[in-house]
Each structure stands twice: as structure tokens, then as C-alpha cells.
Design a protein around this motif. Structure first.
Motif, PDB file in Angstrom:
ATOM      1  N   ARG A 259      20.066  33.020  49.364  1.00 41.80           N
ATOM      2  CA  ARG A 259      18.752  32.413  49.114  1.00 41.80           C
ATOM      3  C   ARG A 259      18.624  31.895  47.693  1.00 41.80           C
ATOM      4  N   TRP A 260      19.130  32.662  46.714  1.00 40.09           N
ATOM      5  CA  TRP A 260      18.878  32.319  45.316  1.00 40.09           C
ATOM      6  C   TRP A 260      20.121  31.883  44.555  1.00 40.09           C
ATOM      7  N   GLY A 261      21.305  32.113  45.128  1.00 37.06           N
ATOM      8  CA  GLY A 261      22.537  31.728  44.436  1.00 37.06           C
ATOM      9  C   GLY A 261      23.133  32.899  43.677  1.00 37.06           C
ATOM     10  N   GLU A 262      24.433  32.820  43.430  1.00 31.81           N
ATOM     11  CA  GLU A 262      25.152  33.891  42.732  1.00 31.81           C
ATOM     12  C   GLU A 262      26.240  33.271  41.866  1.00 31.81           C
ATOM     13  N   PRO A 263      26.232  33.562  40.561  1.00 31.11           N
ATOM     14  CA  PRO A 263      27.231  32.954  39.670  1.00 31.11           C
ATOM     15  C   PRO A 263      28.580  33.651  39.761  1.00 31.11           C
ATOM     16  N   LEU A 264      29.625  32.952  39.365  1.00 30.51           N
ATOM     17  CA  LEU A 264      30.946  33.557  39.271  1.00 30.51           C
ATOM     18  C   LEU A 264      30.976  34.535  38.101  1.00 30.51           C
ATOM     19  N   GLY A 265      31.728  35.626  38.275  1.00 31.05           N
ATOM     20  CA  GLY A 265      31.811  36.627  37.223  1.00 31.05           C
ATOM     21  C   GLY A 265      33.156  37.332  37.226  1.00 31.05           C
ATOM     22  N   LYS A 266      33.270  38.393  36.445  1.00 32.84           N
ATOM     23  CA  LYS A 266      34.509  39.147  36.349  1.00 32.84           C
ATOM     24  C   LYS A 266      34.897  39.756  37.695  1.00 32.84           C
ATOM     25  N   PHE A 267      33.906  40.130  38.482  1.00 28.25           N
ATOM     26  CA  PHE A 267      34.192  40.722  39.792  1.00 28.25           C
ATOM     27  C   PHE A 267      34.989  39.767  40.661  1.00 28.25           C
ATOM     28  N   ASP A 268      34.713  38.471  40.523  1.00 28.73           N
ATOM     29  CA  ASP A 268      35.394  37.480  41.352  1.00 28.73           C
ATOM     30  C   ASP A 268      36.877  37.384  41.000  1.00 28.73           C
ATOM     31  N   VAL A 269      37.202  37.545  39.723  1.00 27.64           N
ATOM     32  CA  VAL A 269      38.611  37.570  39.311  1.00 27.64           C
ATOM     33  C   VAL A 269      39.310  38.771  39.938  1.00 27.64           C
ATOM     34  N   PHE A 270      38.646  39.914  39.897  1.00 30.28           N
ATOM     35  CA  PHE A 270      39.197  41.126  40.508  1.00 30.28           C
ATOM     36  C   PHE A 270      39.384  40.942  42.011  1.00 30.28           C
ATOM     37  N   ALA A 271      38.400  40.306  42.673  1.00 30.66           N
ATOM     38  CA  ALA A 271      38.473  40.108  44.115  1.00 30.66           C
ATOM     39  C   ALA A 271      39.651  39.214  44.495  1.00 30.66           C
TER      40      ALA A 271
END
Length: 291
Positions: A259-271
């Protein structure tokens, strides 16, 4: 003494980021954050409020469709996110085509899968019958995963898409005892199903018919793509189950992200690294089983 900050605008991340760029171009200091209810906010200091409001008003006047965030099918914009995902079948297919003989280790073979060789559910997703087969899956995959990355970080749902494709291979193995298949297409179809569910969830404020349009659209697209040469027809059950499992996978992301959007972060690198490690682990077992 700490200065007071005022909420200038709130809404979805994409629009708030546009406003942030406008203020940054005028050197107006501000902060972007997400409140507890979900919407993203842009905060400015009181002394900068008038200047910030003026610039945002000018932006809205020059861009009359700025508030049009209701998109039945997401706009396709260039995105680099699918590239890291598509790198998995590219690397594995490269070793396959180089004559290392890994196809026998990783192809989805119903008999071997039902005997416990679980890794084939995943390794088969990374292999291809020919260069043409690989290229077609990369092209279709890039479009599908680009559409998903427009809504949310691809790394947050990619593991669920891979799992959906694996379950599709398992279901097909139970039904067709002599089933043998390979290719990233089941993963692409799972992504297509997930994309449809994401769109259905985003359209929760629409009437029932409008909400079901994305599901109808991808079903018809899947039927159209399933009508091809004899080689492609072999994988129709895998494609169908991939689509269905992908529809279920689309319920994994929190509604707040969609609904509101989600920015890329450190978690995404880990994923991303974790998914790479998992495929490496699956291939380790695939090769180990032959020695």
C-alpha cells in the motif's frame, strides 16, 4: 533547543520521494520517514514550511496527474533488480552448456524426486534445454520481475517465488510419473501468479470485478503462453502449478509494503546472498549424490 518539524505531505513512498527530490533541488532541508499507521511522511522545519509548500504547489501544478497512484497493472519502468535474480539461471546454464554434464545431476526427474532427491525441485529451475530456451525465459522473467519490483523490493518475495516453483515441480512429479523437466519458466509463471495477487491486494478499495481483473489477466496470459510447440507443451503442468503456487505466494508480503511502498535496505542484500547460498547448497547436494 531542538527546532519543531512539521509534516508537509504524506502518502505512498513513490510520491513522497518525488516531493523529496523537488525540495532537494531547492536546498530545502527535510526528512522522509514512515509513521506507525503506514503512510510515508516528509517533514520540514517550521521556518522552511512556506518555501516547501510553495515548491510542492508548483510541482503539483506542473504535474496534474501526480496523485494518480491507482494502477490496475503496474507501469513497466527500467529496473536493475531482476538482474540479480536472473543471474542464477544464467550462471548454472553456462556451466551446463560448457559440457560439465550437470544436467543429469539437477533435472527434475519425477522418479528421483519421489525417492527423496529434493534438490531437483530447485536445481531444475536453473537449467535449460537450449540457448533459445534460456533467452526466452530471461526475457519474460525480466518483464515479470520488473513489474513486481515496481511494487516492492524483489528480494523480499523472490524466495517465496522459488519455493512456489519448487512445489509446482513436486505436484507435477506426483501426477506424471515419468515427468522430466528443466527451465526457469516455472519460476517465471510463479512470479506471474504472485504479481496478480499483489495487484488484487492493492486494489482492495475497488469493486469485486475490478479486483479480480489481474487474476483473470494472468490466467489468460498463461493459457496463451502455454500454446506453443510440442517442447513447450511438455511443461504445461509445471507452468500451471507454478502459476497457482505463485498466486498463493503473492499473499506473503505485508499489506503495508504494497500500500505505501518499501525502500531497499541492508536486509535486501542479506536476502539476495541467502538465496544465492541456498541454490549453491542445493547444487552441492545434487553433485554429491553422484559421487
Amino acid at each position: 533547543m531542538e527546532r519543531d518539524r512539521v509534516c508537509l505531505e504524506q502518502g505512498i513512498l513513490r510520491i513522497i520521494r518525488d516531493f523529496s527530490l523537488v525540495l532537494s533541488s531547492q536546498n530545502i532541508k527535510h526528512i522522509v520517514l514512515q509513521n506507525e499507521l503506514g503512510p510515508w511522511e516528509i517533514l520540514v522545519w517550521e521556518e522552511d514550511l512556506y518555501a516547501a509548500e510553495t515548491q510542492i504547489a508548483l510541482y503539483k501544478k506542473e504535474n496534474p496527474d501526480w496523485e494518480n497512484d491507482k494502477i490496475i497493472l503496474p507501469m513497466l519502468r527500467p529496473s536493475a533488480q531482476p538482474l540479480w535474480f536472473l543471474l542464477i539461471p544464467v550462471v548454472c546454464s553456462f556451466f551446463q552448456f560448457s559440457g560439465y554434464g550437470i544436467e543429469a545431476f539437477g533435472i527434475a526427474d519425477a522418479g528421483r524426486i519421489l525417492k527423496g532427491e529434493w534438490w531437483r525441485l530447485f536445481t531444475a529451475q536453473t537449467l535449460h534445454a537450449s540457448n533459445y530456451h534460456l533467452a526466452s525465459n530471461l526475457l519474460s522473467g525480466f518483464f515479470v520481475f520488473s513489474l513486481i519490483s515496481f511494487k516492492m523490493p524483489l528480494s523480499r518475495i523472490a524466495p517465496f517465488i522459488v519455493l512456489a516453483a519448487a512445489l509446482a515441480n513436486l505436484e507435477t512429479a506426483f501426477i506424471i510419473k515419468d515427468y522430466r523437466s528443466l527451465g526457469f519458466s516455472s519460476t517465471v509463471f510463479a512470479g506471474l501468479g504472485a504479481l496478480a495477487t499483489i495487484e488484487v491486494r492493492v486494489l482492495k478499495r475497488e469493486n469485486l470485478y475490478r479486483r479480480l481483473v489481474p487474476w483473470f489477466a494472468v490466467f489468460l496470459l498463461a493459457v496463451f503462453l502455454g500454446v506453443g510447440d510440442e517442447t513447450s507443451k511438455v511443461d504445461i503442468p509445471g507452468h500451471f502449478f507454478g502459476l497457482i503456487m505463485g498466486v498463493i505466494a503473492g499473499f506473503a508480503p505485508p499489506q503495508r509494503w504494497l500500500r505505501w511502498g518499501e525502500p531497499l535496505g541492508k536486509f535486501d542484500v542479506f536476502a539476495v546472498l541467502a538465496l544465492y547460498a541456498f541454490f549453491a547448497f542445493a547444487w552441492f547436494w545434487a553433485i554429491k549424490s553422484f559421487f
